[in-house]
Design an enzyme around this catalytic site. Structure first.
Site, PDB file in Angstrom:
ATOM      1  N   GLY A  37       0.873  -1.254   0.081  1.00 30.72           N
ATOM      2  CA  GLY A  37      -0.042  -0.206   0.061  1.00 30.72           C
ATOM      3  C   GLY A  37       0.867   1.179   0.033  1.00 30.72           C
ATOM      4  O   GLY A  37       2.129   1.189   0.309  1.00 30.72           O
ATOM      5  N   LYS A  87       4.008  12.463  -2.835  1.00 27.90           N
ATOM      6  CA  LYS A  87       4.880  11.330  -2.360  1.00 27.90           C
ATOM      7  C   LYS A  87       5.769  12.038  -1.261  1.00 27.90           C
ATOM      8  O   LYS A  87       6.586  13.133  -1.405  1.00 27.90           O
ATOM      9  CB  LYS A  87       5.772  11.266  -3.610  1.00 27.90           C
ATOM     10  CG  LYS A  87       6.586   9.641  -3.238  1.00 27.90           C
ATOM     11  CD  LYS A  87       7.100   9.144  -4.767  1.00 27.90           C
ATOM     12  CE  LYS A  87       7.903   8.092  -4.497  1.00 27.90           C
ATOM     13  NZ  LYS A  87       8.783   7.507  -5.804  1.00 27.90           N
ATOM     14  N   ASP A 119       8.682   6.188   7.896  1.00 30.62           N
ATOM     15  CA  ASP A 119       8.181   7.311   8.322  1.00 30.62           C
ATOM     16  C   ASP A 119       7.379   8.021   7.444  1.00 30.62           C
ATOM     17  O   ASP A 119       6.992   9.284   7.864  1.00 30.62           O
ATOM     18  CB  ASP A 119       9.779   8.227   8.751  1.00 30.62           C
ATOM     19  CG  ASP A 119      10.390   8.437   7.442  1.00 30.62           C
ATOM     20  OD1 ASP A 119      10.172   8.346   6.450  1.00 30.62           O
ATOM     21  OD2 ASP A 119      11.625   9.106   7.620  1.00 30.62           O
ATOM     22  N   ARG A 179      -1.918  -0.928 -10.034  1.00 28.80           N
ATOM     23  CA  ARG A 179      -0.767  -1.714 -10.470  1.00 28.80           C
ATOM     24  C   ARG A 179      -1.130  -2.947 -10.690  1.00 28.80           C
ATOM     25  O   ARG A 179      -2.108  -3.718 -10.221  1.00 28.80           O
ATOM     26  CB  ARG A 179       0.204  -1.622  -9.505  1.00 28.80           C
ATOM     27  CG  ARG A 179       0.616  -0.271  -9.206  1.00 28.80           C
ATOM     28  CD  ARG A 179       0.656  -0.169  -7.457  1.00 28.80           C
ATOM     29  NE  ARG A 179       0.454   1.443  -6.933  1.00 28.80           N
ATOM     30  CZ  ARG A 179       1.738   2.081  -6.919  1.00 28.80           C
ATOM     31  NH1 ARG A 179       2.812   1.608  -6.933  1.00 28.80           N
ATOM     32  NH2 ARG A 179       1.612   3.483  -6.544  1.00 28.80           N
ATOM     33  N   ASP A 204       4.308  -4.405  -7.462  1.00 32.25           N
ATOM     34  CA  ASP A 204       3.862  -3.389  -7.128  1.00 32.25           C
ATOM     35  C   ASP A 204       3.958  -1.854  -7.939  1.00 32.25           C
ATOM     36  O   ASP A 204       3.610  -0.953  -7.815  1.00 32.25           O
ATOM     37  CB  ASP A 204       3.776  -3.017  -5.459  1.00 32.25           C
ATOM     38  CG  ASP A 204       5.383  -3.098  -5.178  1.00 32.25           C
ATOM     39  OD1 ASP A 204       5.966  -4.181  -5.523  1.00 32.25           O
ATOM     40  OD2 ASP A 204       5.881  -2.319  -4.731  1.00 32.25           O
ATOM     41  N   ASN A 205       5.078  -2.219  -8.376  1.00 33.28           N
ATOM     42  CA  ASN A 205       5.806  -1.011  -9.575  1.00 33.28           C
ATOM     43  C   ASN A 205       5.592  -1.165 -10.941  1.00 33.28           C
ATOM     44  O   ASN A 205       6.352  -0.624 -11.896  1.00 33.28           O
ATOM     45  CB  ASN A 205       7.388  -0.857  -9.091  1.00 33.28           C
ATOM     46  CG  ASN A 205       7.682  -0.580  -7.474  1.00 33.28           C
ATOM     47  OD1 ASN A 205       6.768   0.039  -7.024  1.00 33.28           O
ATOM     48  ND2 ASN A 205       8.790  -1.014  -7.030  1.00 33.28           N
TER      49      ASN A 205
HETATM   50  P1  AMP Z   1       9.168   1.185  -3.340  1.00 33.58           P
HETATM   51  O1  AMP Z   1      10.159   0.287  -3.487  1.00 33.58           O
HETATM   52  O2  AMP Z   1       9.544   2.491  -3.675  1.00 33.58           O
HETATM   53  O3  AMP Z   1       8.203   0.845  -4.454  1.00 33.58           O
HETATM   54  O4  AMP Z   1       8.395   1.027  -1.970  1.00 33.58           O
HETATM   55  C1  AMP Z   1       7.903  -0.148  -1.606  1.00 33.58           C
HETATM   56  C2  AMP Z   1       6.987   0.158  -0.317  1.00 33.58           C
HETATM   57  O5  AMP Z   1       7.443   0.694   0.681  1.00 33.58           O
HETATM   58  C3  AMP Z   1       5.599   1.047  -1.062  1.00 33.58           C
HETATM   59  O6  AMP Z   1       4.738   0.234  -0.244  1.00 33.58           O
HETATM   60  C4  AMP Z   1       5.887   2.428  -0.302  1.00 33.58           C
HETATM   61  O7  AMP Z   1       4.840   3.041  -0.309  1.00 33.58           O
HETATM   62  C5  AMP Z   1       6.813   2.043   1.084  1.00 33.58           C
HETATM   63  N1  AMP Z   1       7.626   3.013   1.495  1.00 33.58           N
HETATM   64  C6  AMP Z   1       8.989   3.342   0.775  1.00 33.58           C
HETATM   65  N2  AMP Z   1       9.426   4.385   1.719  1.00 33.58           N
HETATM   66  C7  AMP Z   1       8.711   4.524   2.831  1.00 33.58           C
HETATM   67  C8  AMP Z   1       8.620   5.511   3.686  1.00 33.58           C
HETATM   68  N3  AMP Z   1       9.769   6.293   4.107  1.00 33.58           N
HETATM   69  N4  AMP Z   1       7.688   5.501   4.565  1.00 33.58           N
HETATM   70  C9  AMP Z   1       6.502   4.701   4.445  1.00 33.58           C
HETATM   71  N5  AMP Z   1       6.712   3.792   3.526  1.00 33.58           N
HETATM   72  C10 AMP Z   1       7.313   3.549   2.444  1.00 33.58           C
HETATM   73 MG    MG Z   2       6.576   1.436  -5.224  1.00 31.08          MG
END
Ligand code: AMP
Ligand code: MG
Length: 503
Positions: free
Chosen positions: A95, A118, A130, A188, A270-271
């Site tokens: 999520g 974001k 965070d 996605r 998810d990406n």
């Molecule tokens: P990503 O690898 O950027 O696609 O992130 C994977 C998951 O981690 C996604 O669900 C993001 O929303 C979550 N996420 C990444 N960085 C943070 C953060 N600093 N705080 C909360 N969730 C994060």
């Molecule tokens: Mg992502």
């Protein structure tokens, strides 16, 4: 979903909340989060104009408040999307942990665009994160997504970067920032996996409180947003057509990535967006010296998402998508005398079976144009393969090698190949001037080179935005003659470039 029609709304905002009308399990509201001193740092005026937003109608402070989530623009909300994902092959419930959709903006032509912040603070999906983002990585996403757009590759766009005035803890202390991301849609592969998984209680997943009908609602919503022309087709043909369309758009997208040496870096399910847009600029980077094993991401130790793996991973992800849709294809199959599940499996296998050929078709199309050909045949395919092999063996810079073909002065290692290429053009009846014209729109001269990106981000963090703005303007015209500084590869003895996730 009736978007407001008045054009006299404040600063051009015409937001609707269509995603919020999906069943509750698909989203949650992001909490309010107060920042010390939000300031607008970068604003994309041409994108704002495309969206119908009028920058001059509101003070900068107001834009900073809107685009950091401190205040909602007219009609705005704070919605975080639920989704799951295979991350490096392992399935997890995820999520938006640090992203919120403020709504869907209706542009002057009636198109709908997700407007997402974001780094605006933690959401109910933040897990241990965070919810924040830092300046360097948000500027990096802005730069690379706008570069991809200028290269003609489908991508989410970047509307703005706001600094928050807060400090964020990462490897050290870094300035906080919020990026405004614009997309045709944020559904996605992982959203569909989530819809399927929450119907089936298990130890690993959640409590299974979404219904089969909810998944159909999600699919119809996404089709309505992303492929309206099939909205009225009967099921299951509608869903089959949609899968076919997604497979086609991903095959094309990945071929386009390959043509410019783009490495996404974290092709988790998810990406991968069902809109066919490149999404989630975390550890991505462009390759300089051609090598299909290139990996930049610090966590991709096995090379799962290496440059040369991307087409195969695309197919793997599409298989996860199709899998998640099989029960819907089966349940909506009203054709007589067919065992539904077996029929649905056979259908998706057939659809997925087309992916390798589709990918090869698009790969050959984009690479043929890079050599000045306007059609594809086996001889041209061989020419492409030979060139890539020579580039790999001689560690040649991919971008500069293609760009140098037009001025006839590539690396000496290519001299025999150049003769074959010219012969092939001649036997296709293509004059060199015409080939050069075709190539001038297919071979970018400027890409976001890693050392230049790092240099400008470091300057930006120190408060000097000049290098960022200069690089951005070069990237926005990638086929024009660039300043020499922007075409030089990093020195061969430079330490290997590394990128990081979730920063
Ligand atoms: P990503 O690898 O950027 O696609 O992130 C994977 C998951 O981690 C996604 O669900 C993001 O929303 C979550 N996420 C990444 N960085 C943070 C953060 N600093 N705080 C909360 N969730 C994060
Ligand atoms: Mg992502």
């Amino acid at each position: 979903m009736i978007p407001p029609t008045s054009s006299s709304t404040l600063a051009g905002w015409r937001l609707s909340q269509s995603y919020a009308k999906l069943p509750d399990g698909f989203h949650a509201e992001a909490e309010e989060y107060g920042f010390a001193e939000p300031k607008l740092l970068v604003f994309n005026h041409s994108l704002a104009e495309e969206l119908g937003l009028r920058f001059e109608d509101a003070p900068k402070e107001q834009w900073a408040a809107w685009l950091s989530g401190q205040e909602s623009p007219p009609g705005g909300g704070r919605l975080s999307m639920a989704y799951a994902g295979h991350q490096f092959g392992g399935f997890t419930m995820l999520g938006d942990g640090r992203a919120m959709l403020i709504g869907e903006q209706t542009d002057p032509d009636g198109g709908l665009w997700d407007i997402q912040l974001k780094g605006g603070g933690p959401t109910p999906f933040a897990r241990r994160g965070d919810g924040l983002a830092t300046l360097g990585p948000m500027l990096r996403e802005y730069l690379i997504s706008e570069s991809m757009h200028a290269l003609g590759i489908p991508t989410t766009r970047s509307l703005a970067v706001v600094t928050t005035g807060d400090q964020v803890f990462r490897q050290g202390i870094e300035p906080g920032a919020v990026l405004t991301r614009v997309a045709r849609g944020h559904v996605r592969v992982g959203t569909m996996q989530y819809a399927a998984a929450r119907q089936a209680p298990s130890d690993e997943t959640d409590t299974g409180d979404l219904a089969h009908a909810d998944q159909i609602v999600l699919m119809d919503y996404a089709i309505d947003r992303l492929q309206r022309e099939i909205t009225h087709v009967d099921a299951p043909e509608k869903y089959e057509a949609w899968i076919r369309h997604i497979i086609d758009s991903q095959a094309k997208l990945i071929a386009q990535w390959m043509s410019v040496g783009f490495i996404h870096g974290v092709m988790n399910t998810d990406n991968m967006s069902l809109s066919g847009e490149t999404i989630d600029y975390g550890p991505c980077a462009f390759m300089d010296r051609y090598d299909s094993e290139t990996v930049f991401s610090s966590i991709d130790t096995g090379g799962r998402y290496a440059y040369g793996q991307q087409p195969a991973v695309g197919g793997w992800n599409l298989t996860r998508l199709a899998e998640a849709m099989i029960p819907v294809l089966a349940s909506t199959d009203h054709r007589p005398d067919e065992p539904e599940i077996e029929q649905a499996i056979e259908t998706v296998n057939k659809l997925l079976g087309a992916y390798p050929d589709l990918y090869n078709k698009y790969f050959q199309q984009v690479f043929s144009r890079k050599l000045g050909f306007i059609r594809v045949d086996d001889d041209i395919t061989k020419l492409i393969d030979d060139l890539l092999e020579l580039m790999s063996d001689n560690e040649l810079d991919m971008t500069n090698t293609f760009a140098s073909l037009a001025n006839g002065a590539p690396d000496a290692a290519l001299s025999d190949w150049m003769s074959s290429w010219k012969k092939q053009l001649a036997s296709n009846g293509i004059k060199i001037e015409d080939a050069i014209e075709t190539m001038s729109h297919a071979n970018p001269r400027v890409i976001p080179r890693n050392h230049l990106v790092e240099e400008c981000l470091a300057a930006a963090v120190r408060g000097d935005m000049d290098p960022f703005n200069e690089l951005l303007s070069q990237l926005q015209a990638p086929y024009d003659a660039p300043l020499e500084k922007y075409t030089a590869p990093s020195p061969k003895d430079a330490p290997p470039y590394q990128t990081f996730c979730g920063t």
